[in-house]
Design an enzyme around this catalytic site. Structure first.
Site, mmCIF file in Angstrom:
data_model
loop_
_atom_site.group_PDB
_atom_site.id
_atom_site.type_symbol
_atom_site.label_atom_id
_atom_site.label_comp_id
_atom_site.label_asym_id
_atom_site.label_seq_id
_atom_site.Cartn_x
_atom_site.Cartn_y
_atom_site.Cartn_z
ATOM 1 N N HIS A 43 0.828 -1.210 0.000
ATOM 2 C CA HIS A 43 0.000 0.000 0.000
ATOM 3 C C HIS A 43 0.861 1.259 0.000
ATOM 4 O O HIS A 43 0.394 2.327 -0.385
ATOM 5 C CB HIS A 43 -0.994 0.001 1.167
ATOM 6 N N ASP B 138 -0.094 -7.573 1.770
ATOM 7 C CA ASP B 138 0.337 -6.175 1.696
ATOM 8 C C ASP B 138 1.864 -6.115 1.850
ATOM 9 O O ASP B 138 2.392 -5.754 2.897
ATOM 10 C CB ASP B 138 -0.359 -5.370 2.794
ATOM 11 N N SER C 150 3.859 2.885 8.201
ATOM 12 C CA SER C 150 3.500 1.874 7.216
ATOM 13 C C SER C 150 4.734 1.309 6.514
ATOM 14 O O SER C 150 5.646 2.041 6.137
ATOM 15 C CB SER C 150 2.582 2.484 6.144
#
Length: 265
Positions: free
Chosen positions: A77, A121, A214
């Protein structure tokens, strides 16, 4: 056993209904949550030499992990929609790196099952060769002998940076937080079914990954192996007390090997 009873009670308190998941980098600014690992501690220089900062399109920030002289592992992502990425090596202040490299989208490999299947992911970035030393070094992946180890109850450390500011004009210092891995069954009590490709951690006392983290690493205390890639937090916010989710590295050892050649047997 006592620790697990306390943990179960903490999870039950936030699991009255199925909670939402959100990528840390996509948390709305209106939540007013600190743009870094929450309630962690400042890292000393060289604590996590495998951690890199990633600036995509000069527009958004993520973390990543050095897994070889020429490969970085991060979240899909983070790489989505990126035409370029600048890699910050050996930084303690977020943008005060030992050195940087920039590469284009042709050097980014996303897992082909993302985003259609939960637990995928993950992405690789091919980089110029970097030499290793005390401030810049790789982190090892789990070996194939450990591919079925779920690491329930194990302790691990997550490190990363958030936004450029942290309530002051000073640059963000690298933050780390110690987190305990919980079973997917416990995590599913909060979010609904979680596949094996997801690894969850407990977040008591607001200790969690957050906006800006992230793609960053989750590394075991025992053995210093990379077991997770920061993927999501509760839609209620990083300090809500709900578990945080990582992409489980052991579920992607074949994919990493096939695309980068990096593997441990």
């Amino acid at each position: 056993m006592k620790a697990f009873i306390v943990l179960a009670l903490a999870i039950a308190a936030v699991s009255a209904e199925v909670a939402d998941q959100v990528h840390p980098k996509d948390l709305p600014k209106s939540l007013k949550i600190e743009g870094r690992i929450t309630n962690g501690y400042p890292a000393y220089e060289g604590k996590a030499p495998y951690t890199v900062g990633l600036s995509f399109n000069n527009a958004w920030w993520c973390g990543g992990s050095i897994i070889a002289h020429d490969w970085v592992l991060t979240a899909a992502h983070c790489t989505n929609g990126a035409s370029s990425v600048t890699i910050y090596y050996g930084a303690t202040w977020r943008t005060n790196a030992q050195f940087t490299h920039s590469v284009g989208s042709g050097n980014i490999i996303q897992n082909h099952n993302w985003p259609n299947e939960n637990g995928n992911d993950i992405a690789l970035i091919r980089t110029p060769h970097v030499d290793f030393w005390s401030m810049v070094n790789k982190v090892e992946l789990p070996s194939y002998n450990d591919r079925y180890n779920m690491y329930d109850g194990w302790w691990a450390v997550a490190c990363g940076w958030g936004g450029t500011y942290d309530g002051s004009p000073l640059p963000d210092w690298l933050q780390c937080v110690d987190l305990q891995i919980i079973s997917n069954n416990q995590c599913s009590q909060v979010y609904g079914y979680q596949p094996d490709g997801i690894l969850c951690v407990a977040t008591p006392d607001g200790k969690s990954t957050c906006q800006g983290d992230s793609g960053g690493p989750l590394v075991l205390h025992d053995g210093n192996k990379l077991v997770g890639v920061t993927s999501w937090v509760s839609g209620s916010g990083c300090q809500s007390g709900a578990p945080s989710g990582f992409t489980r590295v052991t579920a992607h050892l074949d994919w990493i090997r096939d695309n980068s050649g990096v593997a441990y047997y």
